[in-house]
Design a protein around this motif. Structure first.
Motif: not given
Length: 69
Positions: A57-65
């Motif tokens: 979830e952290l990876f996707r959140a960071r990828k989303a900005g």
């Protein structure tokens, strides 16, 4: 199939309503509910924050900005 415009509009309405009551309010989207990067990007565009519970979830959140803090 997700209606991204509807998700973003709804989040904007919630943010506006909460901030009208208390300007310091932070809307935190629970990424566990739906952690699609496109959805997270739309949620971020509303000025909302994200709550994560796993490395994925952290990876996707960071990828989303979203900022990691």
């Amino acid at each position: 199939l997700y209606a991204l415009d509807h998700i973003e509009d709804t989040a904007r309405q919630i943010v506006a309503t909460c901030r009208a009551i208390d300007s310091g309010t932070r809307l935190c989207y629970a990424s566990k509910a739906l952690s699609s990067i496109q959805v997270l990007r739309r949620v971020r565009a509303t000025g909302s924050f994200v709550e994560v519970n796993s490395g994925g979830e952290l990876f996707r959140a960071r990828k989303a900005g979203f900022a990691s803090e």
